[in-house]
Scaffold this motif. Structure first.
Motif, PDB file in Angstrom:
ATOM      1  N   VAL A  87      -2.370  -7.673   9.795  1.00  0.00           N
ATOM      2  CA  VAL A  87      -1.377  -6.593   9.922  1.00  0.00           C
ATOM      3  C   VAL A  87      -1.754  -5.650  11.066  1.00  0.00           C
ATOM      4  CG1 VAL A  87      -0.274  -4.659   8.742  1.00  0.00           C
ATOM      5  CG2 VAL A  87      -0.752  -6.757   7.481  1.00  0.00           C
ATOM      6  N   LEU A  88      -3.059  -5.319  11.200  1.00  0.00           N
ATOM      7  CA  LEU A  88      -3.476  -4.383  12.247  1.00  0.00           C
ATOM      8  C   LEU A  88      -3.310  -4.960  13.646  1.00  0.00           C
ATOM      9  CD1 LEU A  88      -6.616  -2.503  10.841  1.00  0.00           C
ATOM     10  CD2 LEU A  88      -4.218  -1.837  10.797  1.00  0.00           C
ATOM     11  N   ASP A  89      -3.197  -6.283  13.762  1.00  0.00           N
ATOM     12  CA  ASP A  89      -2.931  -6.892  15.070  1.00  0.00           C
ATOM     13  C   ASP A  89      -1.551  -6.514  15.589  1.00  0.00           C
ATOM     14  OD1 ASP A  89      -5.158  -8.082  15.948  1.00  0.00           O
ATOM     15  OD2 ASP A  89      -4.610 -10.131  15.410  1.00  0.00           O
ATOM     16  N   TYR A  90      -0.670  -6.062  14.695  1.00  0.00           N
ATOM     17  CA  TYR A  90       0.685  -5.749  15.123  1.00  0.00           C
ATOM     18  C   TYR A  90       0.861  -4.264  15.393  1.00  0.00           C
ATOM     19  CZ  TYR A  90       1.373 -10.575  14.513  1.00  0.00           C
ATOM     20  OH  TYR A  90       1.231 -11.933  14.665  1.00  0.00           O
ATOM     21  N   ASP A  91      -0.236  -3.619  15.917  1.00  0.00           N
ATOM     22  CA  ASP A  91      -0.104  -2.353  16.614  1.00  0.00           C
ATOM     23  C   ASP A  91       0.397  -1.206  15.745  1.00  0.00           C
ATOM     24  OD1 ASP A  91      -0.711  -1.403  19.097  1.00  0.00           O
ATOM     25  OD2 ASP A  91       1.394  -1.275  19.698  1.00  0.00           O
ATOM     26  N   LEU A  92      -0.269  -1.026  14.593  1.00  0.00           N
ATOM     27  CA  LEU A  92       0.076   0.082  13.708  1.00  0.00           C
ATOM     28  C   LEU A  92      -0.496   1.390  14.248  1.00  0.00           C
ATOM     29  CD1 LEU A  92       0.812  -2.164  11.685  1.00  0.00           C
ATOM     30  CD2 LEU A  92      -0.358  -0.835   9.930  1.00  0.00           C
ATOM     31  N   SER A  93       0.089   2.518  13.835  1.00  0.00           N
ATOM     32  CA  SER A  93      -0.521   3.815  14.134  1.00  0.00           C
ATOM     33  C   SER A  93      -1.794   3.936  13.300  1.00  0.00           C
ATOM     34  CB  SER A  93       0.438   4.953  13.772  1.00  0.00           C
ATOM     35  OG  SER A  93       0.561   5.055  12.369  1.00  0.00           O
ATOM     36  N   ARG A  94      -2.678   4.862  13.719  1.00  0.00           N
ATOM     37  CA  ARG A  94      -3.943   5.014  13.012  1.00  0.00           C
ATOM     38  C   ARG A  94      -3.705   5.424  11.553  1.00  0.00           C
ATOM     39  NH1 ARG A  94      -9.243   7.906  15.392  1.00  0.00           N
ATOM     40  NH2 ARG A  94     -10.159   5.841  15.313  1.00  0.00           N
ATOM     41  N   ARG A  95      -2.670   6.281  11.354  1.00  0.00           N
ATOM     42  CA  ARG A  95      -2.358   6.759  10.014  1.00  0.00           C
ATOM     43  C   ARG A  95      -1.873   5.602   9.131  1.00  0.00           C
ATOM     44  NH1 ARG A  95      -1.205  10.530   6.484  1.00  0.00           N
ATOM     45  NH2 ARG A  95       0.772  10.377   5.348  1.00  0.00           N
ATOM     46  N   ALA A  96      -0.968   4.785   9.669  1.00  0.00           N
ATOM     47  CA  ALA A  96      -0.475   3.639   8.899  1.00  0.00           C
ATOM     48  C   ALA A  96      -1.619   2.698   8.568  1.00  0.00           C
ATOM     49  CB  ALA A  96       0.616   2.914   9.682  1.00  0.00           C
ATOM     50  N   GLY A  97      -2.563   2.545   9.533  1.00  0.00           N
ATOM     51  CA  GLY A  97      -3.729   1.701   9.295  1.00  0.00           C
ATOM     52  C   GLY A  97      -4.575   2.209   8.140  1.00  0.00           C
ATOM     53  N   SER A  98      -4.768   3.547   8.070  1.00  0.00           N
ATOM     54  CA  SER A  98      -5.566   4.118   6.979  1.00  0.00           C
ATOM     55  C   SER A  98      -4.877   3.918   5.639  1.00  0.00           C
ATOM     56  CB  SER A  98      -5.769   5.619   7.162  1.00  0.00           C
ATOM     57  OG  SER A  98      -6.024   5.916   8.485  1.00  0.00           O
ATOM     58  N   VAL A  99      -3.545   4.127   5.616  1.00  0.00           N
ATOM     59  CA  VAL A  99      -2.799   3.929   4.372  1.00  0.00           C
ATOM     60  C   VAL A  99      -2.945   2.491   3.909  1.00  0.00           C
ATOM     61  CG1 VAL A  99      -0.492   3.906   3.332  1.00  0.00           C
ATOM     62  CG2 VAL A  99      -1.159   5.782   4.846  1.00  0.00           C
ATOM     63  N   LEU A 100      -2.780   1.546   4.868  1.00  0.00           N
ATOM     64  CA  LEU A 100      -2.922   0.127   4.552  1.00  0.00           C
ATOM     65  C   LEU A 100      -4.301  -0.161   3.954  1.00  0.00           C
ATOM     66  CD1 LEU A 100      -1.862  -2.869   4.923  1.00  0.00           C
ATOM     67  CD2 LEU A 100      -3.147  -2.852   7.057  1.00  0.00           C
ATOM     68  N   THR A 101      -5.362   0.354   4.609  1.00  0.00           N
ATOM     69  CA  THR A 101      -6.719   0.111   4.133  1.00  0.00           C
ATOM     70  C   THR A 101      -6.901   0.617   2.705  1.00  0.00           C
ATOM     71  OG1 THR A 101      -7.475   0.362   6.405  1.00  0.00           O
ATOM     72  CG2 THR A 101      -9.160   0.454   4.692  1.00  0.00           C
ATOM     73  N   THR A 102      -6.398   1.846   2.444  1.00  0.00           N
ATOM     74  CA  THR A 102      -6.528   2.429   1.103  1.00  0.00           C
ATOM     75  C   THR A 102      -5.799   1.567   0.065  1.00  0.00           C
ATOM     76  OG1 THR A 102      -6.538   4.585   2.169  1.00  0.00           O
ATOM     77  CG2 THR A 102      -6.244   4.556  -0.214  1.00  0.00           C
ATOM     78  N   VAL A 103      -4.560   1.175   0.390  1.00  0.00           N
ATOM     79  CA  VAL A 103      -3.776   0.366  -0.554  1.00  0.00           C
ATOM     80  C   VAL A 103      -4.502  -0.952  -0.859  1.00  0.00           C
ATOM     81  CG1 VAL A 103      -1.634  -0.966  -0.818  1.00  0.00           C
ATOM     82  CG2 VAL A 103      -1.546   1.370   0.056  1.00  0.00           C
ATOM     83  N   LEU A 104      -5.039  -1.595   0.211  1.00  0.00           N
ATOM     84  CA  LEU A 104      -5.720  -2.878  -0.002  1.00  0.00           C
ATOM     85  C   LEU A 104      -6.980  -2.705  -0.843  1.00  0.00           C
ATOM     86  CD1 LEU A 104      -5.233  -4.624   3.458  1.00  0.00           C
ATOM     87  CD2 LEU A 104      -4.025  -5.057   1.319  1.00  0.00           C
ATOM     88  N   TRP A 105      -7.709  -1.581  -0.656  1.00  0.00           N
ATOM     89  CA  TRP A 105      -8.890  -1.335  -1.492  1.00  0.00           C
ATOM     90  C   TRP A 105      -8.492  -1.172  -2.959  1.00  0.00           C
ATOM     91  CZ3 TRP A 105     -13.779  -2.315  -1.206  1.00  0.00           C
ATOM     92  CH2 TRP A 105     -14.413  -2.395   0.035  1.00  0.00           C
TER      93      TRP A 105
END
Lengths: 131, 133
Positions: A87-105
């Motif tokens: 997912v991060l390969d598709y150029d997310l904002s840093r904030r969206a990346g953090s949200v994604l990481t939290t959700v996956l954890w």
């Protein structure tokens, strides 16, 4: 300065960057060994029909508790971290990346605990939710 | 940097929009596809095995369904997917350690040959379940 401006892929920068890359390789390598054991013993070694009674006996052994817990936790880590890399390969904002990481954890920890209840049911010889 | 300019740079340079798609690129793409399939599978697998939380009878009924012929065929597909992802994953680890990049294509096909041999063993072993009376 944003992550993008530094010319670095987002998953290499900040906490969970280079360490996530290293752990993906390590967990992948360990998973190959654990999964080979898992498949050979459970599906290609015995009578090929898994029954509750035999799994219960197997899970009384400490080694199998370690192997199965390792498969559960490392498999989920490797899989969800891999999903994060995609997912991060598709150029997310840093904030969206953090949200994604939290959700996956959260998903990973929930699935690890839920999988551990199943291992406990085998070990105890009865279902934790009844039966 | 404007996002439009950023996108055009991506199209020009990035792995996301490659111009030269050959063996290694397909290996990377297929590693992604099999990886996404496997992370979906492991979550499904945990929920299915957790049927034991409702008792041994519930687990045994689930296992009888999963050793029926259609599921054995699906499981063989899973074996192929796991073999691909494992062997290509090893190849990635070798490259990250600095070995074998020059021979990446040859290593890819060598590992695929190994995978094919292992798959044939798995298929023969599974045939006991597929061709039973």
């Amino acid at each position: 300065m944003s992550v993008r401006d530094q010319g670095q892929p987002a998953w290499l920068v900040g906490p969970g960057g280079a360490m996530a890359w290293l752990l993906q390789r390590l967990s992948g390598f360990i998973l190959i060994i654990l999964l080979a054991t898992h498949l050979l013993l459970l599906h290609y070694g015995g009578d090929q029909q898994l029954v509750f009674a035999s799994v219960t006996i197997r899970l009384k052994t400490l080694l199998f508790i370690i192997i199965d817990t390792g498969l559960l936790a490392l498999g989920l880590y490797h899989g969800l971290n891999g999903l994060r890399n995609v997912v991060l390969d598709y150029d997310l904002s840093r904030r969206a990346g953090s949200v994604l990481t939290t959700v996956l954890w959260i998903v990973g920890i929930f699935m690890t605990i839920y999988g551990a209840t199943a291992l406990y049911s085998f070990w105890a010889g009865r279902g934790v939710f009844g039966g | 940097m404007s996002s439009r300019r950023h996108l055009s740079e991506l199209r020009g340079n990035s792995d996301l929009y490659p111009r030269n798609v050959r063996t290694g690129m397909y290996a990377w793409l297929f590693h992604r596809i099999t990886g996404l399939a496997l992370v979906f599978y492991i979550i499904l697998h945990i929920f299915v095995i957790a049927s034991v939380n409702f008792g041994g009878g519930s687990f045994d009924a689930t296992m009888r369904l999963l050793t029926s012929k259609p599921f054995v065929l699906i499981d063989l597909t899973l074996v192929a997917v796991v073999l691909y992802h494992s062997l290509n994953g090893l190849r990635i680890i070798f490259f990250d350690l600095g070995y074998g990049i020059k021979n990446q294509r040859g290593i890819f096909w060598a590992l695929m040959a190994v995978g094919t041999v292992i798959f044939v063993f798995a298929a023969v072993a599974s045939s006991r379940l597929l061709f039973r009376a």
